[in-house]
Design an enzyme around this catalytic site. Structure first.
Site, short mmCIF file in Angstrom:
data_model
loop_
_atom_site.label_atom_id
_atom_site.label_comp_id
_atom_site.label_asym_id
_atom_site.label_seq_id
_atom_site.Cartn_x
_atom_site.Cartn_y
_atom_site.Cartn_z
CG HIS A 10 -2.15 -1.38 0.87
ND1 HIS A 10 -2.54 -1.09 2.24
CD2 HIS A 10 -2.02 -1.72 0.30
CE1 HIS A 10 -3.48 -2.08 2.11
NE2 HIS A 10 -3.29 -2.98 1.02
CB CYS A 36 -1.79 1.47 6.76
SG CYS A 36 -1.71 0.79 5.01
CD GLU A 93 -1.86 3.42 2.97
OE1 GLU A 93 -1.48 3.41 1.62
OE2 GLU A 93 -2.99 3.36 3.56
CB CYS A 117 -6.46 -1.69 5.10
SG CYS A 117 -4.50 -1.28 5.46
#
Lengths: 144, 144
Positions: free
Chosen positions: A47, A80, A49, A77
């Site tokens: 992801h 993260c 992040e 999410c």
């Protein structure tokens, strides 16, 4: 947030779910930028992040990110959000809210959990419509 | 679990918090093994579980891990538990329970959350005393 938006658009162009992130150090200096690379890296944890937090921490020789701000186009999410606790992320500014997959203002709301060891300051809904439209357009095209 | 224990001991020898993991594919074939490398990699997300899930998925060209088992010496934290959902981990066998930092049987208990999209089968407490003693010894030496 401009850079995070650019990264989200670049992710869409690569066929990735369009989420982008930028990580700024003290004084607003850009430390890392990335778009979602789950498909390209064959890595469901890639992801945006996660990538910028890892890159910024490596750049700073392992120092935690308590004096930094993470900008991301979508509510993080649970993975993260939980990672942001390990990285001691100082502040998170996010775009669209994610009622289905978010872990900050939705789902397990990890930063308000009594076991949470570090609570980043969070600001949600920044350029929410722009970030959300990018995601909606992407999924509309996928279904078309 | 033997391999996960070996990796935990090797992590301790490197000065890392002693947690180890192994990831087995169908038929028990070893796909990846790793110990905690948070310090060595300057990466607070370099938990043993994250490393083996990423390595195994790359090895399989991006295929999710629904037919695989993750062995880890400590109950996964919320970040690793949430990642296991993204990786569609089939089964998780863990050693010591972690009442303070765990995210499976403690804290946010991510797999029982109503928003959880995939629930790995979990078995906890396997060789619990051995895995726990390794951690206790490590932290006792740190304080000494």
């Amino acid at each position: 947030m401009d850079i995070a938006m650019e990264e989200a658009r670049a992710a869409a162009a690569r066929g990735e779910v369009p989420v982008g992130a930028a990580l700024a150090g003290p004084g607003g200096r850009l430390l890392a930028r990335a778009g979602n690379r789950v498909e390209a890296c064959h890595d469901p944890s890639a992801h945006a992040e996660m990538q910028v937090m890892r890159a910024a921490t490596r750049l700073r020789g392992g120092a935690r990110l308590v004096d930094c701000t993470l900008y991301v186009t979508l509510e993080p999410c649970p993975m993260c959000a939980a990672a942001a606790i390990h990285f001691r992320m100082g502040r998170i500014v996010f775009g669209a809210y994610d009622p289905k997959g978010g872990g900050v203002e939705h789902g397990p709301r990890l930063f308000t959990h009594p076991r949470c060891l570090h609570r980043p300051e969070t600001v949600g809904g920044v350029r929410e419509r722009e970030a959300g439209t990018l995601l909606q357009d992407f999924f509309r095209q996928l279904r078309a």
